[in-house]
Motif scaffolding. Sequence first.
Motif, PDB file in Angstrom:
ATOM      1  N   LEU A  10      60.744 -36.036  48.334  1.00 29.76           N
ATOM      2  CA  LEU A  10      61.762 -36.548  49.162  1.00 29.76           C
ATOM      3  C   LEU A  10      62.693 -35.811  49.924  1.00 29.76           C
ATOM      4  CD1 LEU A  10      62.316 -39.385  46.416  1.00 29.76           C
ATOM      5  CD2 LEU A  10      60.697 -39.160  48.341  1.00 29.76           C
ATOM      6  N   ARG A  11      62.358 -35.023  50.781  1.00 29.94           N
ATOM      7  CA  ARG A  11      63.115 -34.204  51.346  1.00 29.94           C
ATOM      8  C   ARG A  11      62.568 -33.769  53.087  1.00 29.94           C
ATOM      9  NH1 ARG A  11      59.820 -31.276  48.661  1.00 29.94           N
ATOM     10  NH2 ARG A  11      58.314 -29.607  49.849  1.00 29.94           N
ATOM     11  N   GLN A  12      63.620 -33.514  53.890  1.00 31.65           N
ATOM     12  CA  GLN A  12      63.193 -33.368  55.015  1.00 31.65           C
ATOM     13  C   GLN A  12      62.929 -31.675  55.554  1.00 31.65           C
ATOM     14  OE1 GLN A  12      66.843 -33.811  57.334  1.00 31.65           O
ATOM     15  NE2 GLN A  12      66.093 -32.628  59.166  1.00 31.65           N
ATOM     16  N   HIS A  13      63.583 -30.928  54.577  1.00 30.32           N
ATOM     17  CA  HIS A  13      63.299 -29.139  55.073  1.00 30.32           C
ATOM     18  C   HIS A  13      62.169 -28.919  54.083  1.00 30.32           C
ATOM     19  CE1 HIS A  13      67.413 -29.941  56.422  1.00 30.32           C
ATOM     20  NE2 HIS A  13      67.202 -29.022  57.158  1.00 30.32           N
ATOM     21  N   ASP A  14      61.266 -27.800  54.680  1.00 29.84           N
ATOM     22  CA  ASP A  14      60.444 -27.440  53.857  1.00 29.84           C
ATOM     23  C   ASP A  14      59.304 -28.132  53.103  1.00 29.84           C
ATOM     24  OD1 ASP A  14      58.929 -24.986  52.960  1.00 29.84           O
ATOM     25  OD2 ASP A  14      59.559 -25.137  51.039  1.00 29.84           O
ATOM     26  N   ASN A  15      58.883 -29.389  54.064  1.00 27.06           N
ATOM     27  CA  ASN A  15      58.294 -30.512  53.619  1.00 27.06           C
ATOM     28  C   ASN A  15      56.862 -30.156  54.474  1.00 27.06           C
ATOM     29  OD1 ASN A  15      56.893 -33.003  53.318  1.00 27.06           O
ATOM     30  ND2 ASN A  15      58.687 -34.102  52.855  1.00 27.06           N
ATOM     31  N   THR A  16      55.797 -29.870  53.890  1.00 24.88           N
ATOM     32  CA  THR A  16      54.524 -29.387  54.742  1.00 24.88           C
ATOM     33  C   THR A  16      53.735 -30.434  55.345  1.00 24.88           C
ATOM     34  OG1 THR A  16      54.126 -27.910  52.801  1.00 24.88           O
ATOM     35  CG2 THR A  16      52.406 -28.144  54.393  1.00 24.88           C
ATOM     36  N   ALA A  17      53.739 -31.760  54.544  1.00 23.25           N
ATOM     37  CA  ALA A  17      53.002 -32.964  55.358  1.00 23.25           C
ATOM     38  C   ALA A  17      53.856 -33.522  56.421  1.00 23.25           C
ATOM     39  CB  ALA A  17      52.785 -33.989  54.177  1.00 23.25           C
ATOM     40  N   ARG A 162      50.700  -9.696  47.707  1.00 25.34           N
ATOM     41  CA  ARG A 162      49.967  -9.637  48.866  1.00 25.34           C
ATOM     42  C   ARG A 162      50.588 -10.567  50.038  1.00 25.34           C
ATOM     43  NH1 ARG A 162      45.196  -9.855  45.514  1.00 25.34           N
ATOM     44  NH2 ARG A 162      44.849 -11.884  46.031  1.00 25.34           N
ATOM     45  N   SER A 163      50.811 -11.963  49.525  1.00 22.75           N
ATOM     46  CA  SER A 163      51.461 -12.722  50.667  1.00 22.75           C
ATOM     47  C   SER A 163      52.470 -13.697  49.966  1.00 22.75           C
ATOM     48  CB  SER A 163      50.499 -13.558  51.465  1.00 22.75           C
ATOM     49  OG  SER A 163      49.812 -14.547  50.520  1.00 22.75           O
ATOM     50  N   MET A 164      53.461 -13.882  50.405  1.00 27.86           N
ATOM     51  CA  MET A 164      54.748 -14.620  49.993  1.00 27.86           C
ATOM     52  C   MET A 164      54.529 -15.906  50.519  1.00 27.86           C
ATOM     53  SD  MET A 164      57.211 -14.781  47.645  1.00 27.86           S
ATOM     54  CE  MET A 164      57.101 -13.080  47.395  1.00 27.86           C
ATOM     55  N   PRO A 165      54.525 -17.067  49.805  1.00 27.26           N
ATOM     56  CA  PRO A 165      54.389 -18.517  50.539  1.00 27.26           C
ATOM     57  C   PRO A 165      55.795 -18.510  51.409  1.00 27.26           C
ATOM     58  CG  PRO A 165      54.346 -18.744  48.218  1.00 27.26           C
ATOM     59  CD  PRO A 165      54.562 -17.323  48.513  1.00 27.26           C
ATOM     60  N   SER A 166      55.397 -18.887  52.913  1.00 29.60           N
ATOM     61  CA  SER A 166      56.729 -19.060  53.666  1.00 29.60           C
ATOM     62  C   SER A 166      57.341 -20.271  53.668  1.00 29.60           C
ATOM     63  CB  SER A 166      56.424 -18.550  55.274  1.00 29.60           C
ATOM     64  OG  SER A 166      55.174 -19.120  55.442  1.00 29.60           O
ATOM     65  N   LEU A 167      58.399 -20.601  54.192  1.00 33.70           N
ATOM     66  CA  LEU A 167      59.293 -21.696  54.330  1.00 33.70           C
ATOM     67  C   LEU A 167      58.761 -22.405  55.211  1.00 33.70           C
ATOM     68  CD1 LEU A 167      62.662 -20.802  53.146  1.00 33.70           C
ATOM     69  CD2 LEU A 167      61.190 -22.065  51.749  1.00 33.70           C
ATOM     70  N   ILE A 168      58.579 -23.811  55.416  1.00 33.55           N
ATOM     71  CA  ILE A 168      58.055 -24.637  56.651  1.00 33.55           C
ATOM     72  C   ILE A 168      59.226 -25.089  57.316  1.00 33.55           C
ATOM     73  CG2 ILE A 168      56.657 -26.542  57.310  1.00 33.55           C
ATOM     74  CD1 ILE A 168      55.171 -24.709  55.483  1.00 33.55           C
ATOM     75  N   LYS A 169      59.330 -25.048  58.789  1.00 33.09           N
ATOM     76  CA  LYS A 169      60.315 -25.453  59.590  1.00 33.09           C
ATOM     77  C   LYS A 169      60.533 -27.012  59.545  1.00 33.09           C
ATOM     78  CE  LYS A 169      61.637 -24.484  64.248  1.00 33.09           C
ATOM     79  NZ  LYS A 169      61.285 -26.019  64.917  1.00 33.09           N
ATOM     80  N   ALA A 170      61.727 -27.492  59.410  1.00 28.14           N
ATOM     81  CA  ALA A 170      62.216 -28.990  59.503  1.00 28.14           C
ATOM     82  C   ALA A 170      61.521 -29.135  60.896  1.00 28.14           C
ATOM     83  CB  ALA A 170      63.327 -29.136  59.052  1.00 28.14           C
ATOM     84  N   PRO A 171      61.005 -30.697  60.756  1.00 27.41           N
ATOM     85  CA  PRO A 171      60.991 -31.159  62.356  1.00 27.41           C
ATOM     86  C   PRO A 171      61.983 -31.482  63.124  1.00 27.41           C
ATOM     87  CG  PRO A 171      60.558 -32.798  60.470  1.00 27.41           C
ATOM     88  CD  PRO A 171      60.959 -31.410  59.745  1.00 27.41           C
ATOM     89  N   SER A 172      61.736 -31.381  64.416  1.00 27.04           N
ATOM     90  CA  SER A 172      62.908 -31.575  65.493  1.00 27.04           C
ATOM     91  C   SER A 172      63.044 -33.025  65.631  1.00 27.04           C
ATOM     92  CB  SER A 172      62.451 -30.910  66.771  1.00 27.04           C
ATOM     93  OG  SER A 172      62.149 -29.510  66.409  1.00 27.04           O
ATOM     94  N   ALA A 173      63.872 -33.600  66.056  1.00 27.76           N
ATOM     95  CA  ALA A 173      63.926 -35.194  66.541  1.00 27.76           C
ATOM     96  C   ALA A 173      63.055 -35.344  67.585  1.00 27.76           C
ATOM     97  CB  ALA A 173      65.167 -35.323  67.121  1.00 27.76           C
TER      98      ALA A 173
END
Length: 481
Positions: A10-17, A162-173
Amino acid sequence: MQLIWLRSDLRQHDNTALTAAAERGPTVAVYLLSPEQWQEHDDAPCKVDFWLRNLRKLSKTLGELNIPLLIRSAPHWDQAPAVLLELCRDLQVEAVHVNEEYGVHESRRDAAVARALQAEGIAFHSYLDQLLFKPGSVLTKTGTYFQVFSQFRKVCYERLHRSMPSLIKAPSAQAPLNIASDPVPDSIKGFPTPGQALRNLWPAGETEAQRRLDTFADVQIDYYKSERDFPAKPGTSQLSAYLAAGVISPRQCLHAALQSNQGEFESGKVGAVTWINELLWREFYKHILVGYPRVSRHRAFRPETEALAWRDAPQELAAWQEARTGLPIIDAAMRQLLETGWMHNRLRMVVAMFLTKNLLIDWREGERFFMRHLIDGDLAANNGGWQWSASTGTDAAPYFRIFNPISQSEKFDSEGLFIKHWLPELAGLNKKEVHNPASAGGLFGVADYPPPIVNLSTSRERALTAFKNLPSRASVGEGHE
């Protein structure tokens, strides 16, 4: 049209789907109300209320992006395929996007929805989101799921190097759609709204979750290892409810911890390393849920412990549930749970061991009671913790290690501050007597406080005998489902 089906994210930021959906075109969000399923899963009224409050906040932030939030009813998950299919037809949806959830019922629900949609030519995309590593990707050399946390953690560390999970950019309007958001209900039948005092302890929304994370990472994380076991101190992050509902992600937590520790997760500040380990424990128990589905079905992780002769002791169970055991640290912890929807982690172990060892009552009774009251109730973590304490689970406490609640109390609440806060009737006792009022002399102990319901030493012996009498693991066989 793209549809994001929100669940425990239930969030807008770093929400993959959410970001994946928005990148593909105009997006609508949907949330399914499933009260019958929630009751079957023993979800707590305060947790359902927390979901609704977070949904309301999320609806507002999605509205600012012109993403409408629709609310639909599928009382039981069996109805989810039909409800979602109808919505997809109405809106001419091309693809549905979800973040993966784990557990037998969740997997079955998603598989059924995917089949129903794909039969109509609607794509179903699911994404890794509530974990750092996909279940099935962290395995032993022989290709099986780990059963021991320290070995699991070692492989996680190698992967993080080896690789750090990166944060997902929040969608634009997006451009406005001609679709109105649905109002989020204030309450759900069968789930009474908790009192305002409890709600005030857990404000909804991403802003609050992020504030807690920032405050913890900036100020408290350095003291985490030294203070997290003391229930009277604010030593923990208080983020578990937000993580369980997906109001904040484990990636956001990991990044904040690394930032406070110069990018290190194995060395540097011991507080940050300890907290990252707690994130990996959460991860471990979710992987166990997938690798060993029997734990989703109320079964012991260690098959040989299914033969334990648990006691049927309804009055003692009720005394434990109602904070009337006569052991102050147990009763104070249970009152904390009943009044706040949360219990300090050290005390979760103490009260669980008391129920399963001293009272020799089946861990499933405790697991269910916790789920019915916890605002951060999470099947994997709750089941993992209960089975650890009951010595029926992965990496379990050896059965002969039984916490003594009085010595735990003296060690972790030495001044009795936590006890006196939750049991004001004991406020007059000195810091020695408060842990065990029955030893305070006087014919009847303390007025208004019951004598202990069990003798700690004889009940300990009873538990040891019950465990010693179990058949050996070899004779039971390691039945994997």
